[in-house]
Scaffold this active site. Structure first.
Site, mmCIF file in Angstrom:
data_model
loop_
_atom_site.group_PDB
_atom_site.id
_atom_site.type_symbol
_atom_site.label_atom_id
_atom_site.label_comp_id
_atom_site.label_asym_id
_atom_site.label_seq_id
_atom_site.Cartn_x
_atom_site.Cartn_y
_atom_site.Cartn_z
ATOM 1 N N LYS A 1 1.003 -1.184 -0.127
ATOM 2 C CA LYS A 1 -0.022 0.069 0.017
ATOM 3 C C LYS A 1 0.870 1.348 -0.115
ATOM 4 C CE LYS A 1 -4.618 0.578 0.320
ATOM 5 N NZ LYS A 1 -5.457 0.159 -0.453
ATOM 6 N N GLY B 1 -20.593 7.299 4.817
ATOM 7 C CA GLY B 1 -19.873 7.538 3.829
ATOM 8 C C GLY B 1 -20.274 7.320 2.457
ATOM 9 N N LEU B 2 -20.463 8.327 1.632
ATOM 10 C CA LEU B 2 -21.020 8.341 0.261
ATOM 11 C C LEU B 2 -19.852 8.843 -0.734
ATOM 12 C CD1 LEU B 2 -24.570 9.853 1.017
ATOM 13 C CD2 LEU B 2 -23.936 7.459 0.954
ATOM 14 N N GLY B 3 -18.720 8.147 -0.711
ATOM 15 C CA GLY B 3 -17.670 8.311 -1.580
ATOM 16 C C GLY B 3 -17.983 7.506 -2.919
ATOM 17 N N HIS B 4 -17.183 7.312 -3.739
ATOM 18 C CA HIS B 4 -17.521 6.300 -4.991
ATOM 19 C C HIS B 4 -18.028 5.089 -4.722
ATOM 20 C CE1 HIS B 4 -14.528 8.636 -7.827
ATOM 21 N NE2 HIS B 4 -15.133 9.443 -7.207
ATOM 22 N N VAL B 5 -17.352 4.239 -3.634
ATOM 23 C CA VAL B 5 -17.982 3.006 -3.430
ATOM 24 C C VAL B 5 -19.180 2.941 -2.334
ATOM 25 C CG1 VAL B 5 -17.253 0.839 -2.302
ATOM 26 C CG2 VAL B 5 -15.441 2.204 -3.327
ATOM 27 N N GLY B 6 -19.233 3.879 -1.595
ATOM 28 C CA GLY B 6 -20.203 3.994 -0.710
ATOM 29 C C GLY B 6 -21.527 4.443 -1.604
ATOM 30 N N TYR B 7 -21.460 5.120 -2.490
ATOM 31 C CA TYR B 7 -22.496 5.792 -3.368
ATOM 32 C C TYR B 7 -23.100 4.607 -3.942
ATOM 33 C CZ TYR B 7 -26.481 8.581 -4.900
ATOM 34 O OH TYR B 7 -27.781 9.177 -5.187
#
Length: 344
Positions: free
Chosen positions: A80, A177-183
């Site tokens: 990482k 969390g509504l980022g790329h994955v969350g949304y």
């Protein structure tokens, strides 16, 4: 600043500190284990409060990638990288080209990709300096939809195991969390009939979730205490901790964030409270699975492999119950066994 004595060091093979004065780049690259193949794991850009915080984060994330890749059946080791900075204000082409040169200097021991605060466009800029980038535009592309799909399937597996139903209609899910994955995850859940309660720092995303997904919006500190079936952490890590865990009313914790448990003992506390935990690096492996098909990309084959996350989690849940161990311990032991078999 402890490295070897850091609790998350766990015999990392390499830890590289990168500084480039011209671009302002300050980065850390951690390669945990290359038994299964070259280390693969995304790059995160975050305004860490201290160097120590950045080091601990990259070490934990790197180790998690080793186990994630092993349990997903990939011929990748774990690594990482983190860039210290604010992704909203500190990005530049020069910074990512300097990052690319640093990765190139490792000679293929580690491949990077996008993660929190990083876009596929950023990775393409770094790719101008090195071939050791994955998740490239025109190939596997943005891994977020596949991470979301795997997480959605993981939530279904947890509900199936705990309640015996393969249906999310009426299941209440608190998504942090509504980022790329969350949304993307919320879209899957909404289409499956789940009821959504959400929080995020981004008011635009919150309004979008209310409008498109009929989501209920709550405050950042209110998300933990909601009367829901599932708590889905989809932001940064360590949101299961001494402060938040006693607030949980959910009976399942299953989300796409990395390093959801602040400490291993919090996994034991979840078990003791009867809360089923889907180990983070198992449920969120969809993105790296998709990336693994990059050389001769086949979306159907990638999705088919992502769908195996469902059964992997069912197996982990069952073994945890049989052994009396936490799901996290069982997942770790399964991953270590795969790595040991390849090493020998």
């Amino acid at each position: 600043m402890a490295i070897f004595s850091n609790p998350s060091f766990d015999q990392h093979e390499k830890v590289l500190f990168v500084s480039d004065e011209a671009s302002g780049l300050k980065a850390i690259v951690a390669v945990h284990d290359t038994t299964m193949g070259p280390a693969v794991g995304g790059c995160r850009m975050w305004p860490y409060a201290s160097d120590e915080e950045a080091i601990t984060d990259v070490l934990r994330l790197s180790r998690g990638m080793t186990y994630k890749n092993a349990l997903a059946g990939l011929q990748f080791g774990g690594g990482k990288s983190v860039i210290i900075g604010d992704h909203r204000t500190d990005k530049s082409d020069e910074l990512f080209r300097a990052f690319g040169r640093a990765i190139d200097a490792l000679g293929g021991v580690y491949y990077s990709a996008e993660d929190v605060g990083i876009t596929t466009a950023d990775i393409m800029t770094a790719h101008q300096e090195t071939p050791y980038m994955m998740g490239l535009e025109g190939k596997s592309g943005d891994p977020s939809p596949y991470t979301a799909l795997g997480t959605f399937l993981g939530i279904k597996a947890a509900v199936k195991y705990q309640r015996g139903v393969d249906d999310l209609t009426g299941i209440k899910v608190a998504v942090q969390g509504l980022g790329h994955v969350g949304y993307y995850l919320c879209e899957h859940l909404y289409q499956a009939g789940a009821e959504l309660i959400v929080c995020d720092l981004n008011d635009t995303q919150l309004e979008r979730a209310k409008r498109e997904l009929n989501a209920t919006v709550v405050g950042l500190d209110e998300i933990y205490s909601q009367e829901v079936d599932v708590y889905a952490p989809c932001a940064l890590g360590a949101t299961i901790n001494d402060i938040t865990l006693p607030q949980l009313k959910a009976t399942i914790v299953a989300g796409c964030a990395n390093n959801q448990l602040a400490e291993l003992r919090h996994g034991e506390q979840l078990r003791d409270r009867g809360i089923l935990y889907a180990p983070d690096y198992v449920i969120n492996a969809g993105g790296i699975i998709n990336v693994s098909f990059e050389r001769d990309y086949n979306a159907d084959a990638a999705e088919a492999k992502v769908r195996k996350i469902y059964q992997t989690l069912l197996d982990i849940f069952a073994k945890a119950d049989e052994s009396g161990q936490t799901t996290g311990v069982v997942a770790d032991e399964m991953a270590r066994a795969i790595i040991a078999a390849n090493r020998s």
